[in-house]
Design an enzyme around this catalytic site. Structure first.
Site, PDB file in Angstrom:
ATOM      1  N   CYS A 224      -1.294   8.385  -8.583  1.00  0.00           N
ATOM      2  CA  CYS A 224      -1.739   9.003  -7.594  1.00  0.00           C
ATOM      3  C   CYS A 224      -1.715   9.387  -6.699  1.00  0.00           C
ATOM      4  CB  CYS A 224      -1.354   7.588  -6.211  1.00  0.00           C
ATOM      5  SG  CYS A 224      -1.286   5.737  -6.768  1.00  0.00           S
ATOM      6  N   HIS A 303       7.940  17.439  -7.697  1.00  0.00           N
ATOM      7  CA  HIS A 303       8.525  17.162  -9.396  1.00  0.00           C
ATOM      8  C   HIS A 303       9.001  16.797  -9.857  1.00  0.00           C
ATOM      9  CE1 HIS A 303       6.894  15.573 -12.904  1.00  0.00           C
ATOM     10  NE2 HIS A 303       5.642  15.676 -13.450  1.00  0.00           N
ATOM     11  N   HIS A 387      -2.868  14.647  13.114  1.00  0.00           N
ATOM     12  CA  HIS A 387      -3.513  13.551  12.148  1.00  0.00           C
ATOM     13  C   HIS A 387      -2.311  13.370  11.037  1.00  0.00           C
ATOM     14  CE1 HIS A 387      -5.953  12.789  14.642  1.00  0.00           C
ATOM     15  NE2 HIS A 387      -6.664  14.985  14.548  1.00  0.00           N
ATOM     16  N   HIS A 391      -0.586   8.593   1.118  1.00  0.00           N
ATOM     17  CA  HIS A 391      -0.939   6.958   0.705  1.00  0.00           C
ATOM     18  C   HIS A 391      -0.213   5.922   1.040  1.00  0.00           C
ATOM     19  CE1 HIS A 391      -2.220   5.829  -3.104  1.00  0.00           C
ATOM     20  NE2 HIS A 391      -0.568   5.573  -3.177  1.00  0.00           N
ATOM     21  N   HIS A 420      -5.798  -2.217   4.809  1.00  0.00           N
ATOM     22  CA  HIS A 420      -6.348  -3.205   4.897  1.00  0.00           C
ATOM     23  C   HIS A 420      -7.417  -3.665   4.395  1.00  0.00           C
ATOM     24  CE1 HIS A 420      -8.014  -6.468   7.875  1.00  0.00           C
ATOM     25  NE2 HIS A 420      -6.518  -7.139   7.612  1.00  0.00           N
ATOM     26  N   ASN A 424      -5.435  -0.747  -1.776  1.00  0.00           N
ATOM     27  CA  ASN A 424      -4.623   1.100  -2.569  1.00  0.00           C
ATOM     28  C   ASN A 424      -5.837   1.501  -3.732  1.00  0.00           C
ATOM     29  OD1 ASN A 424      -2.948   2.687  -4.134  1.00  0.00           O
ATOM     30  ND2 ASN A 424      -1.805   1.214  -4.576  1.00  0.00           N
TER      31      ASN A 424
END
Length: 496
Positions: A224, A303, A387, A391, A420, A424
């Site tokens: 993702c 990573h 802001h 994810h 909502h 995802n």
């Protein structure tokens, strides 16, 4: 006896002490230099023009030395500006808006689950419990092939979904920016779990008949957070290709990855992942400087693949019945927290004001020298960003980051509402969140945005953007027909 109001004086005093400290430390150089400059200016005014001229003459400046110094300064300035990284701008972006025919209300999802897993009532009940607590709404969408009973995850159906989501986002991007397909210099497509031959990037080039010398890349298997990896790759390519632009497409194809077994860790993605895609136009052209929405400031990648537990926490494998699915480890949130800690340790010095860095340093020294049990100081990232785009991987992900970063409900509103409304959507979710902030009219020139994404491997990646101009609420886009309904209250449990 009437109730007495609590004494707020101490908290108010502490607030103003903290504000005074932040102003003092963050503007330390300014506060020091201004008195010096005023003193020098008063001294110059006191001397008068004749004394200033006599002082300059008394220096006995040699013409050759003066010219040499001038050319040395000119040479150093030229080298500095030539070696300075090119500014990368986000001209505009577009998100795919699924058609209403793909909508999957809770009742529909559960009915399909009962029919597909008729012999596994416990698995159906598990999915219902997950869905009730997921934070997803009734308007999330799945691709057409998943609506069949049983689902038809064929190669043709998978390509059909890819064409639908990618081409729709690309068409919207070309329309918004006025860019012609043959003017695209660099194309990057990221999709983790669907990697056909020819690649998805080749599919885009074929559809839009792009140039034969276009630089194209297809990223797969990176989870993702692959959207920010694509942004980082585009940035590096634009540094070496002057006067160029790059189109980044972030998506995840759901059709071939719908799990039909009974293993609970593999059933989780069925409940959370939904269809989505985003296309982003980046440029290093000077002509795009003023029309671009954002300027890319930083990209930080972390990573943790060297750790076995992190490497296997999101893992594609076969279950005992030979059915392939994505297994999500129960340690996922712990591992995500560790990855986030590593990431903010790197990004903190790049973005935090001096006041926060000084407090963090003093606390660290205090723990090392005086008392290891001192509570570590969590930097206030609200001082660095207006802001936050976290994810939308699930309610637990957003809750954990809100707690770790000490954010308010408003700071995570875009993430919760995106989860909502759209579910995802993997790597494209960050762009639905940014679109939400714009649709609410909250983005102002100079505002800073922090995008945070997690991915298999395990990775935590961050991107920092600075708003380049005033952005009006868009009249189109994924939120155009529903933004007035948001934000809404999302209960902890939605009974199905």
């Amino acid at each position: 006896m009437p109730p007495t109001l609590p004494d707020f004086s101490s908290s108010v005093k502490l607030k103003y002490v903290k504000l005074g400290y932040q102003y003092l430390v963050n503007h330390f150089l300014t506060l020091v230099l201004i008195p010096i400059m005023v003193t020098v200016l008063l001294e110059i005014l006191r001397l008068g023009p004749d004394e200033i001229v006599n002082s300059i003459k008394s220096l006995h400046i040699n013409l050759v030395q003066a010219l040499s110094s001038f050319f040395l300064v000119l040479f150093i300035s030229t080298v500095y500006f030539m070696s300075k990284p090119r500014s990368i701008f986000l001209v505009d972006y577009a998100c795919f808006k699924p058609p209403v025919t793909c909508r999957v209300p809770f009742a529909t999802f559960m009915e399909h689950s009962r029919l597909i897993l008729a012999s596994e009532p416990k698995s159906v009940e598990f999915q219902m419990r997950i869905l009730e607590r997921s934070g997803l709404g009734e308007e999330t969408c799945l691709p057409p092939a998943i609506h069949y009973i049983p689902p038809t995850p064929t190669m043709e159906a998978s390509r059909g979904e890819a064409e639908l989501v990618i081409f729709s986002a690309m068409d919207s991007l070309f329309k918004k920016t006025g860019l012609k397909p043959k003017d695209v210099d660099i194309l990057i497509v990221n999709c983790s779990l669907f990697s056909p031959t020819p690649s998805l990037s080749a599919m885009v080039i074929n559809k839009y008949k792009m140039r034969s010398n276009i630089e194209s890349f297809n990223l797969s298997g990176m989870g993702c957070s692959a959207g920010l990896i694509s942004i980082d790759l585009a940035r590096d390519l634009l540094q070496t290709h002057p006067n160029s632009n790059a189109v980044v497409v972030s998506t995840e194809i759901i059709t071939p990855n719908y799990y039909r077994g009974n293993q609970r860790p593999m059933l989780l993605p069925n409940c959370l992942f939904r269809v989505g895609s985003a296309a982003i136009l980046l440029s290093n052209k000077r002509s795009d400087r003023y029309r671009a929405k954002y300027k890319l400031v930083h990209v930080v990648r972390t990573h943790r693949g060297a750790d076995d537990r992190s490497y296997r926490c999101v893992f594609e494998e076969e279950d005992p019945q030979g059915k392939v699915g994505i297994s999500l480890s129960k340690d996922l949130m712990v591992i995500a927290g560790e990855a986030l800690k590593s990431n903010i340790t790197t990004i903190g010095p790049l973005v935090l004001p001096a006041s926060e860095q000084l407090l963090f340093l003093l606390t660290l020294i205090g723990r090392k020298i005086f008392n290891p049990k001192w509570k570590p100081y969590i930097p206030d990232f609200k001082q660095a960003f207006e802001h936050f785009c976290i994810h939308a991987g699930g309610r637990a992900v957003i809750d954990e980051l809100q707690k770790k970063l000490q954010l308010s409900a408003e700071h995570v509103e875009a993430s919760r509402m995106t989860l909502h409304r759209f579910g995802n959507t993997s790597s494209s979710s960050l762009w639905y969140e940014l679109s939400y902030i714009e649709a609410k009219g909250r983005m102002k020139k100079g505002d800073r945005v922090w995008q945070i994404a997690f991915g298999s491997g395990f990775k935590c990646n961050s991107a920092v953007w600075k708003c380049n101009r005033r952005i009006k609420p868009p009249t189109d886009g994924p939120w155009s027909d529903c933004i007035d309904r948001y934000p809404i209250h999302i209960p902890e449990v939605v009974k199905i």
